[in-house]
Motif scaffolding. Structure first.
Motif, mmCIF file in Angstrom:
data_model
loop_
_atom_site.group_PDB
_atom_site.id
_atom_site.type_symbol
_atom_site.label_atom_id
_atom_site.label_comp_id
_atom_site.label_asym_id
_atom_site.label_seq_id
_atom_site.Cartn_x
_atom_site.Cartn_y
_atom_site.Cartn_z
ATOM 1 N N LEU A 109 0.761 -1.327 -0.136
ATOM 2 C CA LEU A 109 0.025 0.213 -0.057
ATOM 3 C C LEU A 109 0.833 1.251 0.025
ATOM 4 O O LEU A 109 1.698 1.474 0.873
ATOM 5 N N THR A 110 0.521 2.228 -0.908
ATOM 6 C CA THR A 110 1.284 3.625 -0.856
ATOM 7 C C THR A 110 0.100 4.369 -0.317
ATOM 8 O O THR A 110 -0.972 4.309 -0.127
ATOM 9 N N LEU A 111 0.733 5.797 0.180
ATOM 10 C CA LEU A 111 -0.012 6.910 0.619
ATOM 11 C C LEU A 111 -1.306 6.864 -0.407
ATOM 12 O O LEU A 111 -2.662 7.150 -0.050
ATOM 13 N N ALA A 112 -1.037 6.902 -1.884
ATOM 14 C CA ALA A 112 -1.877 7.203 -2.702
ATOM 15 C C ALA A 112 -3.168 6.120 -2.649
ATOM 16 O O ALA A 112 -4.154 6.401 -3.071
ATOM 17 N N ASP A 113 -2.588 5.093 -2.588
ATOM 18 C CA ASP A 113 -3.750 3.878 -2.571
ATOM 19 C C ASP A 113 -4.625 4.174 -1.150
ATOM 20 O O ASP A 113 -5.774 4.097 -1.254
ATOM 21 N N ILE A 114 -4.028 4.736 0.035
ATOM 22 C CA ILE A 114 -4.910 4.536 1.047
ATOM 23 C C ILE A 114 -5.776 5.987 0.994
ATOM 24 O O ILE A 114 -7.109 5.689 1.470
ATOM 25 N N SER A 130 -8.165 13.485 -0.672
ATOM 26 C CA SER A 130 -6.718 13.946 -1.398
ATOM 27 C C SER A 130 -5.630 13.222 -0.253
ATOM 28 O O SER A 130 -6.126 13.153 1.010
ATOM 29 N N THR A 131 -4.578 13.053 -0.489
ATOM 30 C CA THR A 131 -3.392 12.803 0.384
ATOM 31 C C THR A 131 -3.329 13.506 1.486
ATOM 32 O O THR A 131 -2.848 13.455 2.486
ATOM 33 N N ARG A 132 -3.470 15.106 1.268
ATOM 34 C CA ARG A 132 -3.186 16.155 2.135
ATOM 35 C C ARG A 132 -4.216 16.078 3.158
ATOM 36 O O ARG A 132 -4.004 16.327 4.673
ATOM 37 N N THR A 133 -5.459 15.837 2.743
ATOM 38 C CA THR A 133 -6.651 15.953 3.966
ATOM 39 C C THR A 133 -6.436 14.641 4.625
ATOM 40 O O THR A 133 -6.838 14.553 5.751
#
Length: 312
Positions: free
Chosen positions: A226-231, A238-241
């Motif tokens: 799992l990557t941050l983008a996947d999660i 969004s990844t930031r949120t």
């Protein structure tokens, strides 16, 4: 002969009290002579030790002239320290006496101000309370003990043994300390620190929060790459949120939370299965055995093999 005064405060933890008494009283020098004289001291003749009471043969005057003072833990760590005990400990410190605490005994020692500006430890369950109560102390919850020279602190329970053996080695050398360790059925030096003992049944999941479904999904998919983008995609944000929500609700980042969950699951598998370390690393989502070993040791302080030897 080196004199050790063990200070029995009210509501003392019997294990913490007995540890230095047993370890130091059984220490012998190469010629067979005892290495230590023990004094059990208390402010009042009778001390509440929880399931029983004890009578101390020495009052606070027994602290005077001691080479080392040990402050065992109590089950009321934030109880006010009496002025007489505080004065006795400060007077001893001024005379250059070595003062050490075991477990929550760090709290009464901290109440004297002797730990201000120093690094210290205590039982991992009380570390946050110690840091909040005494912000001038640098609290290290991961180590078994901290030696500041004349002021020493140790973590809970068996870490008191580690600290006592450390002091014996400083006083009389490694050979005498090794003999004391054998009598205590303890290694002279244990691998790692408290981090290997800090266990959560599950990585904290804030119930009722917007993250709860996502965290449950992560827990069920630890083996996935799992990557941050996947999660973030799974969360529909969004990844930031996603990072902001994680910091607000778990105190960590998504990947930090995921790593903790993977290591906790690895601990469980090491304790309960005979699977190889390589297989367990793959089961909890690490791409290579080396990455798994490195992350496991950074988190717990010991290697997977050492953890299995200790806990399986």
């Amino acid at each position: 002969m080196h004199t050790v005064a063990v200070l029995a405060l009210d509501r003392v933890i019997p294990f913490d009290l007995a540890t230095p008494i047993e370890v130091f009283s059984r220490t012998r020098l190469p010629d067979g002579r005892p290495g230590y004289q023990i004094r059990v001291c208390a402010e009042q003749p009778e001390v509440d030790a929880g399931s029983f009471s004890l009578r101390a043969p020495w009052g606070l005057d027994g602290l005077r002239g001691a080479d080392t003072i040990i402050v065992p833990g109590t089950d009321a760590p934030t109880a006010p320290l009496s002025p007489a005990v505080r004065a006795a400990l400060l007077a001893a410190a001024e005379q250059g006496t070595r003062i050490a605490s075991i477990c929550s005994g760090t709290f009464p020692l901290a109440a004297t101000g002797l730990l201000n500006g120093l690094r210290a430890t205590t039982h991992w369950m009380a570390a946050d309370l110690l840091a909040a109560t005494y912000p001038d102390i640098e609290v290290d919850p991961d180590v078994l003990y901290v030696d500041n020279g004349r002021i020493l602190t140790s973590a809970g329970a068996a870490a008191g043994l580690d600290l006592c053996l450390h002091m014996i080695r400083k006083d009389y050398g490694s050979a005498v300390a090794a003999d004391a360790a054998r009598l205590s059925v303890m290694p002279l030096e244990r691998e790692g620190g408290q981090a290997q003992f800090i266990v959560h049944d599950h990585v904290p999941t804030p119930r009722g929060s917007v993250l709860e479904p996502l965290l449950s999904w992560l827990q069920e998919n630890l083996a996935s790459d799992l990557t941050l983008a996947d999660i973030a995609a799974r969360a529909g944000t969004s990844t930031r949120t996603l990072i902001r929500h994680f910091r607000e609700q778990t105190g960590s980042t998504p990947l930090q939370w995921l790593h903790r969950a993977r290591i906790r699951q690895a601990q469980h598998l090491l304790e309960t299965t005979q699977h190889s370390v390589e297989r367990i690393g793959a089961q909890v989502g690490f791409g290579s055995p080396t990455a798994f070993r490195d992350r496991f040791k950074r988190t717990t302080g010991v290697s997977p093999h050492a953890y299995r030897r200790a806990f399986s």
